[in-house]
Design a protein around this motif. Sequence first.
Motif, PDB file in Angstrom:
ATOM      1  N   ILE A 145       0.837  -1.200   0.000  1.00  0.00           N
ATOM      2  CA  ILE A 145       0.000   0.000   0.000  1.00  0.00           C
ATOM      3  C   ILE A 145       0.871   1.248   0.000  1.00  0.00           C
ATOM      4  N   GLN A 146       1.952   1.211   0.788  1.00  0.00           N
ATOM      5  CA  GLN A 146       2.804   2.398   0.852  1.00  0.00           C
ATOM      6  C   GLN A 146       3.525   2.636  -0.463  1.00  0.00           C
ATOM      7  N   ILE A 147       3.965   1.557  -1.077  1.00  0.00           N
ATOM      8  CA  ILE A 147       4.626   1.721  -2.375  1.00  0.00           C
ATOM      9  C   ILE A 147       3.646   2.315  -3.373  1.00  0.00           C
ATOM     10  N   LEU A 148       2.400   1.808  -3.344  1.00  0.00           N
ATOM     11  CA  LEU A 148       1.380   2.331  -4.255  1.00  0.00           C
ATOM     12  C   LEU A 148       1.157   3.822  -4.007  1.00  0.00           C
ATOM     13  N   LEU A 149       1.105   4.207  -2.715  1.00  0.00           N
ATOM     14  CA  LEU A 149       0.875   5.607  -2.381  1.00  0.00           C
ATOM     15  C   LEU A 149       1.993   6.485  -2.922  1.00  0.00           C
ATOM     16  N   VAL A 150       3.232   6.040  -2.668  1.00  0.00           N
ATOM     17  CA  VAL A 150       4.377   6.827  -3.145  1.00  0.00           C
ATOM     18  C   VAL A 150       4.334   6.931  -4.656  1.00  0.00           C
ATOM     19  N   ALA A 151       4.020   5.801  -5.305  1.00  0.00           N
ATOM     20  CA  ALA A 151       3.952   5.816  -6.764  1.00  0.00           C
ATOM     21  C   ALA A 151       2.888   6.800  -7.231  1.00  0.00           C
ATOM     22  N   LEU A 152       1.751   6.801  -6.551  1.00  0.00           N
ATOM     23  CA  LEU A 152       0.649   7.678  -6.940  1.00  0.00           C
ATOM     24  C   LEU A 152       1.052   9.145  -6.777  1.00  0.00           C
ATOM     25  N   ILE A 153       1.668   9.462  -5.608  1.00  0.00           N
ATOM     26  CA  ILE A 153       2.095  10.843  -5.377  1.00  0.00           C
ATOM     27  C   ILE A 153       3.140  11.247  -6.411  1.00  0.00           C
ATOM     28  N   GLY A 154       4.074  10.324  -6.654  1.00  0.00           N
ATOM     29  CA  GLY A 154       5.108  10.607  -7.647  1.00  0.00           C
ATOM     30  C   GLY A 154       4.511  10.853  -9.010  1.00  0.00           C
ATOM     31  N   LEU A 155       3.550  10.022  -9.381  1.00  0.00           N
ATOM     32  CA  LEU A 155       2.908  10.145 -10.690  1.00  0.00           C
ATOM     33  C   LEU A 155       2.186  11.485 -10.799  1.00  0.00           C
ATOM     34  N   ALA A 156       1.439  11.823  -9.739  1.00  0.00           N
ATOM     35  CA  ALA A 156       0.706  13.092  -9.751  1.00  0.00           C
ATOM     36  C   ALA A 156       1.691  14.251  -9.853  1.00  0.00           C
ATOM     37  N   GLY A 157       2.794  14.167  -9.059  1.00  0.00           N
ATOM     38  CA  GLY A 157       3.796  15.225  -9.089  1.00  0.00           C
ATOM     39  C   GLY A 157       4.396  15.365 -10.477  1.00  0.00           C
ATOM     40  N   TRP A 158       4.713  14.228 -11.082  1.00  0.00           N
ATOM     41  CA  TRP A 158       5.315  14.252 -12.408  1.00  0.00           C
ATOM     42  C   TRP A 158       4.346  14.848 -13.425  1.00  0.00           C
ATOM     43  N   TYR A 159       3.069  14.450 -13.310  1.00  0.00           N
ATOM     44  CA  TYR A 159       2.043  14.959 -14.227  1.00  0.00           C
ATOM     45  C   TYR A 159       1.927  16.472 -14.105  1.00  0.00           C
ATOM     46  N   ILE A 160       1.860  16.947 -12.848  1.00  0.00           N
ATOM     47  CA  ILE A 160       1.753  18.396 -12.628  1.00  0.00           C
ATOM     48  C   ILE A 160       2.993  19.098 -13.168  1.00  0.00           C
ATOM     49  N   PHE A 161       4.163  18.498 -12.927  1.00  0.00           N
ATOM     50  CA  PHE A 161       5.409  19.099 -13.392  1.00  0.00           C
ATOM     51  C   PHE A 161       5.398  19.236 -14.908  1.00  0.00           C
ATOM     52  N   GLN A 162       4.998  18.144 -15.578  1.00  0.00           N
ATOM     53  CA  GLN A 162       4.979  18.173 -17.048  1.00  0.00           C
ATOM     54  C   GLN A 162       3.989  19.217 -17.572  1.00  0.00           C
ATOM     55  N   THR A 163       2.765  19.208 -16.989  1.00  0.00           N
ATOM     56  CA  THR A 163       1.760  20.178 -17.452  1.00  0.00           C
ATOM     57  C   THR A 163       2.252  21.591 -17.234  1.00  0.00           C
ATOM     58  N   THR A 164       2.852  21.822 -16.067  1.00  0.00           N
ATOM     59  CA  THR A 164       3.336  23.156 -15.763  1.00  0.00           C
ATOM     60  C   THR A 164       4.379  23.574 -16.782  1.00  0.00           C
ATOM     61  N   ARG A 165       5.294  22.622 -17.114  1.00  0.00           N
ATOM     62  CA  ARG A 165       6.328  22.965 -18.085  1.00  0.00           C
ATOM     63  C   ARG A 165       5.718  23.331 -19.427  1.00  0.00           C
ATOM     64  N   GLN A 166       4.722  22.519 -19.827  1.00  0.00           N
ATOM     65  CA  GLN A 166       4.063  22.816 -21.113  1.00  0.00           C
ATOM     66  C   GLN A 166       3.374  24.170 -21.066  1.00  0.00           C
ATOM     67  N   ASN A 167       2.628  24.416 -19.961  1.00  0.00           N
ATOM     68  CA  ASN A 167       1.906  25.681 -19.844  1.00  0.00           C
ATOM     69  C   ASN A 167       2.860  26.866 -19.866  1.00  0.00           C
ATOM     70  N   ILE A 168       3.994  26.702 -19.153  1.00  0.00           N
ATOM     71  CA  ILE A 168       4.966  27.798 -19.104  1.00  0.00           C
ATOM     72  C   ILE A 168       5.534  28.055 -20.487  1.00  0.00           C
ATOM     73  N   ALA A 169       5.838  26.943 -21.198  1.00  0.00           N
ATOM     74  CA  ALA A 169       6.377  27.095 -22.541  1.00  0.00           C
ATOM     75  C   ALA A 169       5.340  27.742 -23.453  1.00  0.00           C
ATOM     76  N   ALA A 170       4.081  27.310 -23.328  1.00  0.00           N
ATOM     77  CA  ALA A 170       3.029  27.837 -24.188  1.00  0.00           C
ATOM     78  C   ALA A 170       2.803  29.322 -23.941  1.00  0.00           C
ATOM     79  N   GLN A 171       2.871  29.732 -22.660  1.00  0.00           N
ATOM     80  CA  GLN A 171       2.611  31.144 -22.346  1.00  0.00           C
ATOM     81  C   GLN A 171       3.889  31.967 -22.352  1.00  0.00           C
ATOM     82  N   ARG A 172       5.015  31.329 -22.702  1.00  0.00           N
ATOM     83  CA  ARG A 172       6.317  32.007 -22.756  1.00  0.00           C
ATOM     84  C   ARG A 172       6.614  32.743 -21.452  1.00  0.00           C
TER      85      ARG A 172
END
Lengths: 395, 458
Positions: free
Chosen positions: A26-53
């Motif tokens: 369960i703990q591994i799953l939780l960490v994976a989930l948090i990591g995945l969410a963090g990575w997703y947010i990071f990627q979206t943020t990077r795209q948004n920042i690039a898009a809005q210059r």
Amino acid sequence: MTDVPVRRARARAGWIFRPRVRSAIIQILLVALIGLAGWYIFQTTRQNIAAQRLVTGFDFFWVESGFSISQTLIPFSENNTYARAFLVGLLNTLFVSALGVVLATVIGFLVGIGRLSQNWIISRLCGAYVEIIRNLPLLFQILFWYLAVLTALPVPRQSISIFDEIFVNNRGITVPKFVFGEGGGFVFGAAAIGILLAFVVSWLARRRTVATGKPLRVWPLNLALVVGLPLACFLYFGVSVSIDQPVLKGFNFVGGLRIIPEFLALLIALATYTAAFIAEIVRAGILAVPRGQTEAASALGLRRSKVLRLVVVPQALRVIVPPLTSQYLNLIKNSSLAVSIGYPDLVSVFAGTTLNNTGQAIEILGITMLVYLCISLVISFAMNIYNRRIALKER
Amino acid sequence: MSAAFVREQTLAPRPAPFAATGVKAWVGQRLFATPRDIAMTMIGFAAFVLLAMPLIRFLFLDAVWQGENRDACAHVLTGACWPFVAAKFNQFIYGFYPADQLWRPNIVFALGAILLVPLAVPSAPWKRLNAFLFLVVYPVASFVLLTGGNLDAEHFILGYFIRIEDHVDLVWHGMRAAFWLDYAFSSLVLSLAVALIGWLFGTPLSTSLKVMVGLFALLALVIAPADADFGLSWVETREWGGLLVTLVVAVTGIVAALPIGILLALGRRSEMPLVRWASVAFIEFWRGVPLITVLFFATYMLPLFLPGGANIERLVRALIGVALFSGAYMAEVVRGGLAAVPKGQYESAAALGLGYWQTMLLIVLPQALTNVIPGIVNNFIGLFKDTTLVQIVAILDLLGQIRSAFSDPNWASPTTLYTGFAFAGAIYFAFCFAMSRYSLFLERRAGASQLRMEANRT
């Protein structure tokens, strides 16, 4: 007696039923989930920042700010960097919070004790104060003090003057300023040393009282240390003091020390609001001390003041301190409401003006939140230590 | 044997103490006991008169009651300008909600009151149904009524991979068949996947399937009314304002905070260190920062974090921030309730063979949540007051709406400002005072029942 057949429950997947294995998964799953969410947010943020210059990074800190600030504890001008603006805002936040904490504590204790007064009208007035202040939003009160009281004061030309020294008008309160000449630093240094020594003396005296049982009168010595030391220093070095009088020139006062209305409104509102909560905490704390304690103390022949100081208050403090800490923290966090009336605190200067100028929301809000988080952690840490010291030691 | 110090005659009784009861005694003891008391009474009375008299004059005696514009109030310096409030009343309550649609927020207000009153009265029947109606049905109904619903959902999960709408373009009362096919398929697949994982952990397939399908069905019941077209016009949230926004933010915040707070509180008490640390970090982060920075975060940072985040309406963004913030505070309240459940309850549940979720849902949480209702109400009072902060991110709540009305030149008069503050203060005070009294009443009741239980035990 027959043997009860023991069924080996689900032996086929035995390892997966072990609590440790399960909790690990369960703990591994939780960490994976948090990591995945963090990575997703990071990627979206990077795209948004690039898009809005958008610009990223912390380089903006070293850029000239180009704005001025109405109240600064350290010198600040348009040519200074955003880093210095950040520092100015932080200092202003700490300044108003520190004053607010002291004022709120004083008012809160007075009102809290007043609510327990034998005098009916005093206890009722204190009760009304608590009920009214607690049930109105803080922002409402800040705006009320700012818009309805302080900015409604007369214009500088028609200032309310107190002994022709202090002038109250809609631009704030102007008071005479003491200007220390050469050697002023020594006087302040002496004052600091005096206060420190007074603490040491009190501590030693208390230790001696505990050891010998004889009370010591230390306040004359302490008074000499706190007042006498700086005074002696002042006279010895022959420090010159001039008074900078406020003078009405044109539409406003020149000279003196001006306390801006934004600061006053924020301070008054924060102090009175928090005081209402502190009053309730103090009342509960005093009520929590059993009556028998007071009665036993008076049976021992202690005077009423000593009963309070030596028996009631130390026990009440144990109940009072933990919620008091969270009220202090609330006050510091609430000081961020300064932004609504334009007092240049951290949020107003940094997360407001600087954010608007640079547009770097992530860096600036991240730092702002981190600063408040650090203040909160440091204070709760310090208060925990204090709390542990005064906690009931059961022997 | 007699000793010299032993008295031989009974003493004559002392005179009765001066008026120990009655009005006279009360005045003597509570107002004029000592010289210091007399002075304090005088000062207190003077303070009361100095504060109360101008207030009464302002609110009632000197107030202007009728008028069309500023002319009515221009000459009055010490009285309230009530026509100002009357003229702006709709704005203060509904913001700029379209005038011909005001019946919608009105129904929402009325429905809320109808559902809340029996929920608040301890002796009213059907508490469970009532709570369900208020916490689940009412938010959905309010959403549909206030926004107009008709979300026009296009795809769920499958739709990201296959364009179903190209093949199925049936629309029934605003609900697209493509979306609902997608929903049915995706939820089945998800349920199966979860059930398979659960099976690895020893949960029977049928149980997990039942739970998952049930959850998705419930979610569908929430989505369907929001998706359907009831013929209501769409009202954008930027047109909302006033007390409506205040209540929407506060109620959404507290309703959303409940599940978040319960999960976080359970996580904080978990035996798994990573779960515990994650919960602690989340809770302490949101509790450590001021609400303003949270609102700034929701307004400026959230759009960057989410794909298409800039399209999320301002109010919705603020609501997300408020929900996270109050969820963390709620977690601490719930944690207090969990800590108060006696250990024997957990042990008995374990002895009965109940698993973790069964123990929590059937034994621990019902007790914990009942115990913390006063705490939740206090939390709500705090949140209700904190909703005023949304005006800093340009959402006009009650206070913001009143503040913006100050600058209306039609009503510029010496006392417009004070009238506005009086009106806002009265509303905030009425709400908060009533709630704090209610929470006090609950606490006393809980205290009384505690005493009864202890009395029965001995």
